[in-house]
Design a protein around this motif. Sequence first.
Motif, PDB file in Angstrom:
ATOM      1  N   ALA A 133      -4.391  52.850  -6.789  1.00  0.00           N
ATOM      2  CA  ALA A 133      -4.104  52.261  -5.477  1.00  0.00           C
ATOM      3  C   ALA A 133      -4.770  50.895  -5.406  1.00  0.00           C
ATOM      4  O   ALA A 133      -5.879  50.708  -5.879  1.00  0.00           O
ATOM      5  CB  ALA A 133      -4.625  53.177  -4.378  1.00  0.00           C
ATOM      6  N   HIS A 140      -6.425  55.261   2.853  1.00  0.00           N
ATOM      7  CA  HIS A 140      -6.354  56.712   3.042  1.00  0.00           C
ATOM      8  C   HIS A 140      -6.767  57.451   1.772  1.00  0.00           C
ATOM      9  O   HIS A 140      -6.335  58.556   1.520  1.00  0.00           O
ATOM     10  CB  HIS A 140      -4.942  57.141   3.436  1.00  0.00           C
ATOM     11  CG  HIS A 140      -4.549  56.681   4.805  1.00  0.00           C
ATOM     12  ND1 HIS A 140      -5.200  57.099   5.934  1.00  0.00           N
ATOM     13  CD2 HIS A 140      -3.590  55.829   5.217  1.00  0.00           C
ATOM     14  CE1 HIS A 140      -4.654  56.535   6.991  1.00  0.00           C
ATOM     15  NE2 HIS A 140      -3.671  55.762   6.586  1.00  0.00           N
ATOM     16  N   VAL A 151       9.115  55.228   0.614  1.00  0.00           N
ATOM     17  CA  VAL A 151       7.799  54.733   0.188  1.00  0.00           C
ATOM     18  C   VAL A 151       7.141  53.942   1.312  1.00  0.00           C
ATOM     19  O   VAL A 151       5.975  54.156   1.641  1.00  0.00           O
ATOM     20  CB  VAL A 151       7.919  53.875  -1.096  1.00  0.00           C
ATOM     21  CG1 VAL A 151       6.607  53.172  -1.407  1.00  0.00           C
ATOM     22  CG2 VAL A 151       8.358  54.735  -2.271  1.00  0.00           C
ATOM     23  N   MET A 157       0.194  48.868  -3.149  1.00  0.00           N
ATOM     24  CA  MET A 157       0.517  50.241  -3.547  1.00  0.00           C
ATOM     25  C   MET A 157      -0.026  50.477  -4.944  1.00  0.00           C
ATOM     26  O   MET A 157      -0.712  49.660  -5.510  1.00  0.00           O
ATOM     27  CB  MET A 157       2.028  50.448  -3.521  1.00  0.00           C
ATOM     28  CG  MET A 157       2.665  50.219  -2.180  1.00  0.00           C
ATOM     29  SD  MET A 157       4.462  50.343  -2.298  1.00  0.00           S
ATOM     30  CE  MET A 157       4.928  49.651  -0.722  1.00  0.00           C
ATOM     31  N   VAL A 181      -0.793  60.241   1.856  1.00  0.00           N
ATOM     32  CA  VAL A 181       0.516  59.791   1.396  1.00  0.00           C
ATOM     33  C   VAL A 181       1.181  60.947   0.661  1.00  0.00           C
ATOM     34  O   VAL A 181       0.580  61.577  -0.196  1.00  0.00           O
ATOM     35  CB  VAL A 181       0.369  58.572   0.454  1.00  0.00           C
ATOM     36  CG1 VAL A 181       1.702  58.171  -0.130  1.00  0.00           C
ATOM     37  CG2 VAL A 181      -0.260  57.410   1.199  1.00  0.00           C
ATOM     38  N   THR A 209       3.381  50.051   4.507  1.00  0.00           N
ATOM     39  CA  THR A 209       3.533  48.636   4.165  1.00  0.00           C
ATOM     40  C   THR A 209       4.708  48.483   3.218  1.00  0.00           C
ATOM     41  O   THR A 209       5.089  49.442   2.540  1.00  0.00           O
ATOM     42  CB  THR A 209       2.255  48.061   3.515  1.00  0.00           C
ATOM     43  OG1 THR A 209       2.443  46.669   3.244  1.00  0.00           O
ATOM     44  CG2 THR A 209       1.900  48.776   2.217  1.00  0.00           C
ATOM     45  N   GLU A 215      -2.607  50.500   3.427  1.00  0.00           N
ATOM     46  CA  GLU A 215      -2.745  51.832   4.016  1.00  0.00           C
ATOM     47  C   GLU A 215      -3.003  52.886   2.941  1.00  0.00           C
ATOM     48  O   GLU A 215      -3.805  53.777   3.121  1.00  0.00           O
ATOM     49  CB  GLU A 215      -1.469  52.201   4.784  1.00  0.00           C
ATOM     50  CG  GLU A 215      -1.317  51.477   6.088  1.00  0.00           C
ATOM     51  CD  GLU A 215      -2.399  51.845   7.082  1.00  0.00           C
ATOM     52  OE1 GLU A 215      -2.662  53.046   7.280  1.00  0.00           O
ATOM     53  OE2 GLU A 215      -2.994  50.921   7.635  1.00  0.00           O
ATOM     54  N   HIS A 216      -2.295  52.764   1.823  1.00  0.00           N
ATOM     55  CA  HIS A 216      -2.403  53.754   0.746  1.00  0.00           C
ATOM     56  C   HIS A 216      -3.848  53.867   0.275  1.00  0.00           C
ATOM     57  O   HIS A 216      -4.391  54.956   0.162  1.00  0.00           O
ATOM     58  CB  HIS A 216      -1.460  53.343  -0.389  1.00  0.00           C
ATOM     59  CG  HIS A 216      -1.515  54.227  -1.588  1.00  0.00           C
ATOM     60  ND1 HIS A 216      -1.327  55.585  -1.519  1.00  0.00           N
ATOM     61  CD2 HIS A 216      -1.734  53.943  -2.887  1.00  0.00           C
ATOM     62  CE1 HIS A 216      -1.417  56.092  -2.732  1.00  0.00           C
ATOM     63  NE2 HIS A 216      -1.666  55.125  -3.564  1.00  0.00           N
ATOM     64  N   LEU A 237       1.469  55.937  -6.773  1.00  0.00           N
ATOM     65  CA  LEU A 237       2.279  56.781  -5.901  1.00  0.00           C
ATOM     66  C   LEU A 237       3.042  57.870  -6.646  1.00  0.00           C
ATOM     67  O   LEU A 237       3.544  58.799  -6.032  1.00  0.00           O
ATOM     68  CB  LEU A 237       3.246  55.923  -5.080  1.00  0.00           C
ATOM     69  CG  LEU A 237       2.592  54.995  -4.056  1.00  0.00           C
ATOM     70  CD1 LEU A 237       3.656  54.197  -3.313  1.00  0.00           C
ATOM     71  CD2 LEU A 237       1.725  55.760  -3.090  1.00  0.00           C
ATOM     72  N   VAL A 279       3.501  54.831   3.047  1.00  0.00           N
ATOM     73  CA  VAL A 279       2.292  54.025   2.851  1.00  0.00           C
ATOM     74  C   VAL A 279       2.026  53.029   3.968  1.00  0.00           C
ATOM     75  O   VAL A 279       0.946  52.462   4.043  1.00  0.00           O
ATOM     76  CB  VAL A 279       2.307  53.290   1.487  1.00  0.00           C
ATOM     77  CG1 VAL A 279       2.383  54.285   0.344  1.00  0.00           C
ATOM     78  CG2 VAL A 279       3.432  52.287   1.400  1.00  0.00           C
ATOM     79  N   THR A 318       4.376  49.990  -8.197  1.00  0.00           N
ATOM     80  CA  THR A 318       4.349  50.925  -7.064  1.00  0.00           C
ATOM     81  C   THR A 318       3.920  52.330  -7.453  1.00  0.00           C
ATOM     82  O   THR A 318       3.097  52.932  -6.768  1.00  0.00           O
ATOM     83  CB  THR A 318       5.754  50.998  -6.422  1.00  0.00           C
ATOM     84  OG1 THR A 318       6.147  49.684  -6.039  1.00  0.00           O
ATOM     85  CG2 THR A 318       5.760  51.902  -5.207  1.00  0.00           C
ATOM     86  N   GLY A 354      -4.008  58.241  -1.598  1.00  0.00           N
ATOM     87  CA  GLY A 354      -3.018  59.303  -1.653  1.00  0.00           C
ATOM     88  C   GLY A 354      -3.364  60.517  -0.830  1.00  0.00           C
ATOM     89  O   GLY A 354      -2.607  61.474  -0.798  1.00  0.00           O
TER      90      GLY A 354
END
Length: 185
Positions: free
Chosen positions: A103, A111, A16, A28, A117, A22, A107-108, A31, A20, A98, A114
Amino acid sequence: THGVFKALLFLGSGAVIHAVGTNDIFAMGGLKRAMPQTFIVFLVGTLSLAGIPFFGGFFSKEEILAGVWVGGLKIPFVMLAIAAFLTAFYMFRVVFITFFGAARGGEHARHGGGAHVHDGPATMAIPLWILALLAMALGIGFAVKHPEAEFVAPGFVTPLAIALALAGILLAWLTYERRAIDADR
């Protein structure tokens, strides 16, 4: 059993974090859709650690609780029972934060929640699946042929062990997924 599902959880967490960028679970969310294979294997590890029947950690948790009770150690038994409840709670807290919901940042979210990701490559996924299958095989194997115990466990230990795990999961669900309980209080 403990080594198998703990390795699964550590490697699953690494998958994970790798995806992602982090290790902040509050950055998060959602996911489960972006990383379905990682979600499944992480859930197997979490169910094992929580001590749910037919997963690797159930029988070891039950045996420890029973052994402490039979040994006449009432206060350590209560402490272990509380720890069993809290373990199920905090691990499912991680699962709900998570893998479920939207989200939340990091980073997740940057972007597109998902878009970039995804589950890891085979070099990451295969060890996770092997450990998940082992955790389940150990749980099912012990259910089919339970090793002979050196003592007779009282009849209340198994239902108590299951109830503690389910209560911890329920409290985590009510708090972090359903949001019926305010986590900030």
